[in-house]
Scaffold this active site. Structure first.
Site, short mmCIF file in Angstrom:
data_model
loop_
_atom_site.label_atom_id
_atom_site.label_comp_id
_atom_site.label_asym_id
_atom_site.label_seq_id
_atom_site.Cartn_x
_atom_site.Cartn_y
_atom_site.Cartn_z
N ASP A 42 0.86 -1.20 0.00
CA ASP A 42 0.00 0.00 0.00
C ASP A 42 0.89 1.24 0.00
O ASP A 42 1.87 1.33 0.76
CB ASP A 42 -0.91 0.01 1.24
CG ASP A 42 -1.88 1.17 1.22
OD1 ASP A 42 -2.93 1.03 0.57
OD2 ASP A 42 -1.57 2.20 1.84
N ASN A 73 -2.49 12.87 -3.57
CA ASN A 73 -3.38 13.35 -4.63
C ASN A 73 -3.90 14.75 -4.32
O ASN A 73 -3.97 15.62 -5.20
CB ASN A 73 -4.56 12.39 -4.81
CG ASN A 73 -4.25 11.28 -5.81
OD1 ASN A 73 -3.31 11.40 -6.59
ND2 ASN A 73 -5.03 10.21 -5.77
N HIS A 116 -4.20 14.64 -9.29
CA HIS A 116 -4.32 13.26 -9.77
C HIS A 116 -3.30 12.88 -10.84
O HIS A 116 -2.80 11.74 -10.83
CB HIS A 116 -5.75 13.02 -10.29
CG HIS A 116 -6.76 12.95 -9.18
ND1 HIS A 116 -6.87 11.87 -8.33
CD2 HIS A 116 -7.68 13.86 -8.76
CE1 HIS A 116 -7.83 12.09 -7.45
NE2 HIS A 116 -8.35 13.31 -7.69
N ASP A 176 -1.03 9.63 -10.54
CA ASP A 176 -0.88 8.53 -11.51
C ASP A 176 0.59 8.26 -11.79
O ASP A 176 1.01 7.09 -11.89
CB ASP A 176 -1.60 8.89 -12.81
CG ASP A 176 -3.12 8.90 -12.66
OD1 ASP A 176 -3.60 8.36 -11.64
OD2 ASP A 176 -3.80 9.42 -13.56
N GLU A 186 -4.54 2.36 -4.69
CA GLU A 186 -3.11 2.46 -4.49
C GLU A 186 -2.51 1.19 -3.89
O GLU A 186 -1.37 1.19 -3.45
CB GLU A 186 -2.80 3.65 -3.55
CG GLU A 186 -3.24 3.47 -2.11
CD GLU A 186 -4.71 3.83 -1.87
OE1 GLU A 186 -5.09 3.95 -0.72
OE2 GLU A 186 -5.47 3.96 -2.88
#
Length: 638
Positions: A495, A503, A508, A512, A539
């Site tokens: 994780d 974010n 975002h 990514d 994630e």
């Protein structure tokens, strides 16, 4: 008793009479078994011997001789052992019945001549006796009869020997020769009759036409098959007539011209003749015409043998048409075709086959050895083969010619050919070559498209790791293998720490990019073929490690954690100041407690919760006390 000459003639007459009686009556016994015929011949000759003993010749006062030896020897020689024994026993019995001073000598003479006749027959070994054989029989019989004289008392023998020996032996020899000649001639006559009957039967039953014509073309002999061919009532209806009486004028004229040519050359000739009948039907004949000569050698006629070859001609015509159609088909077919014999030599090929191999087209011709063709194809850069294994490559292709197979070959210029080979009935092979270059290109494009679809279906679009569905399949496969092989299986759930804050802080697109970079680290860690890395969700990532125990899984997890830290990606929302990951480790041990896939997933997830609860940027394994403390997924915020 009369004069010696009259007695001699009487004895010879008796011999001639009995021999003649057999000659004129034996035909009645031809249909009887051979045993019956032999007994009858022996009995007749034995009776003749008795008559001869009843009419002896007096060569000197008190000395009587006869020609009984002739009958007995002839019976054994011409009639076989059984006939000789019957004649000898019959004559011997009568001589014993008569008695007298010469009874024993007579019996010895009879036995000796009987043995001479039987031995002579056995010496022939089944062949017909000739005149020379008959002369030898006469001499042997005369000598055998002397054995009877040799057993007479010495005083009698001394008195009769000079006057009896020569005349009696000469008479016996002459009578045997005369009898043998008569029987020999009768045998020849019978053989001639048999041969004539056989020849007549053969000629009449011969399915082919056989006839004889004089030099004017008139029939003088013909068999029924000739009459049938000429539509005559029977063979006799042909005698004295010519072909002009049965065939159309044009056909008869052509036949006559062929006859005149043979008569002129004097040499036999075989020709094919087109036959036409008055009713419009026609056909073909294979005709042998041979000159017929008299004793002086002059040609006096013509012997003709006809065989109807109409059916063969029709088959030849149909074959020629079929070959023409086949040639057309081979020329215009899109595929290449080639046939080889059992020795690997080319029998035939079409133009398309040669066009497929332009660099060796001139040597791909009937008669060429396939091995030489293949060597030239490699040498000219047309076929692809390992340079140091050309002969092995050729041997492999030749082995494929012996059984049905289908294969694809790639030529040096990039073209692809599909080859379908089938063995032929004579041990050779037939191969069809199809150019599949375009199909191969389409196949490659489809393969690329399928790979792309596979990537879309099984790979995450952002990270290019396995999707959750592909992960589940890989997990099920490896878990089943671990159970089957009793090997350990570990699972890492990774994780990204405080990813929501990342974010919110950077947006975002940056999030990514962060996930892509982390996924590359995970992918680099999954180095073994069986390792499977997947985007587990959001994630979270998962890494399946086959044949890896808990200790090994911890080592891999620590390396992965370190790789992510080494990226030094700034993360202002994390107390670490950089992007970090927390990793939970779950392991299936074959010797441990019973476990299912769901249990392994739960343990790895609980271990991850423990790592996050301990401050993140950590690797934790599953511990029993963690069970039941993990919050629901909807409550987890990272």
């Amino acid at each position: 008793m009369g004069s010696p000459w009259s007695e001699l003639l009487a004895n010879l007459a008796v011999v001639a009479m009995f021999v003649s009686a057999w000659i004129h009556t034996h035909v009645w016994l031809d249909r009887r078994p051979a045993l019956v015929k032999s007994v009858a011949f022996g009995a007749l000759m034995g009776a003749g011997a008795i008559i001869l003993m009843l009419t002896p010749m007096q060569l000197q006062p008190g000395v009587l001789v006869d020609l009984r030896a002739t009958m007995i020897a002839v019976a054994g020689f011409f009639g076989g052992p059984l006939a000789g024994i019957v004649a000898g026993v019959t004559a011997g019995a009568f001589r014993a019945f008569e008695g007298g001073i010469g009874a024993f000598a007579g019996a010895v003479g009879i036995a000796a001549t009987m043995l001479v006749g039987v031995a002579g027959n056995l010496a022939l070994r089944g062949r017909q006796p000739g005149m020379g054989d008959t002369m030898i029989l006469g001499a042997a019989t005369a000598c055998g009869s002397l054995l009877g004289l040799s057993v007479l008392p010495p005083p009698v023998l001394e008195r009769v020997l000079p006057e009896v020996v020569f005349p009696s032996t000469l008479l016996i020899f002459v009578s045997v020769a005369m009898s043998g000649l008569a029987l020999h001639q009768e045998g020849r006559r019978i053989e001639a009759l048999k041969s004539r009957r056989i020849f007549k039967t053969v000629v009449e039953t011969l399915p082919d036409c056989l006839n004889v014509k004089d030099i004017e073309g008139r029939f003088i002999a013909a068999n029924p098959a000739t009459a049938e061919l000429m539509h005559a009532t029977d063979a006799r209806a042909l005698i004295g007539r010519t072909d002009f009486d049965f065939y159309p004028t044009e056909t008869a004229r052509e036949f006559r011209q062929d006859e005149l040519a043979v008569l002129k050359s004097g040499v036999a000739s075989t020709i094919e003749q087109h036959l036409r009948h008055e009713d419009g039907t026609d056909g073909w004949l294979s005709t042998l015409k041979a000159p017929f000569r008299d004793k002086s050698g002059a040609v006096v006629g013509l012997i003709t043998h006809n065989r109807d070859i109409t059916a063969r001609k029709q088959l030849e015509t149909e074959l020629a048409e079929s070959q023409a159609r086949l040639g057309d088909a081979l020329t215009h077919m899109a595929d290449g075709l080639v046939m080889f014999d059992p020795d690997g030599r080319m029998v035939l090929c079409n133009a398309q086959y040669r066009a497929m191999f332009p660099r060796t087209a001139e040597i791909r011709v009937p008669g060429a050895d396939y091995r030489d063709i293949l060597r030239a194809s490699v040498a000219r850069g047309e076929s692809v083969a390992p340079p140091d294994m050309v002969e092995d490559w050729i041997a492999g292709i030749m082995a494929l010619q012996t059984h049905a197979n289908q294969r694809q070959i790639r030529l040096a210029d990039g073209r692809w050919l599909d080859v379908r080979t089938r063995p032929t009935g004579n041990g050779g092979s037939l191969s069809m070559f199809s150019d599949i270059t375009e199909a191969k290109q389409v196949e490659a494009e489809l393969l690329a498209a399928n790979e792309k679809l596979d990537l879309l279906a099984h790979r995450d679009g952002l990270t290019e790791l396995l999707t959750r569905r592909a992960f589940d399949e890989a997990m099920a496969r490896e878990f089943a293998r671990a159970r089957r092989t009793a090997k350990p299986l570990s699972l890492l759930i990774i994780d990204v720490d405080w990813f929501k804050r990342f974010n919110d802080q950077y947006g975002h697109p940056a999030g990514d990019d962060c996930l892509r970079v982390v996924s590359r680290c995970i992918e680099a860690t999954a180095r073994r073929p069986g390792d499977a890395a997947a985007r587990y969700g959001g994630e979270e990532f998962a890494l399946v490690l086959p044949e890896t125990d808990a200790r090994g899984a911890f080592v891999i997890a620590e390396k992965l954690k370190g790789k992510v830290r080494d990226l030094a990606l700034a993360h202002a929302g994390s107390e670490k100041g950089i992007v970090t990951v927390s990793i939970g480790v779950g392991t299936f041990e074959a010797g441990g407690a019973a476990m299912e896939i769901a249990d392994l997933l739960r343990r790895a997830d609980e271990a991850l919760y423990g790592a996050k609860a301990a401050g993140r940027d950590r690797v934790h394994g599953w511990r029993p006390h963690l069970s039941g403390q993990r919050p629901a997924v909807s409550q987890r915020k990272t």
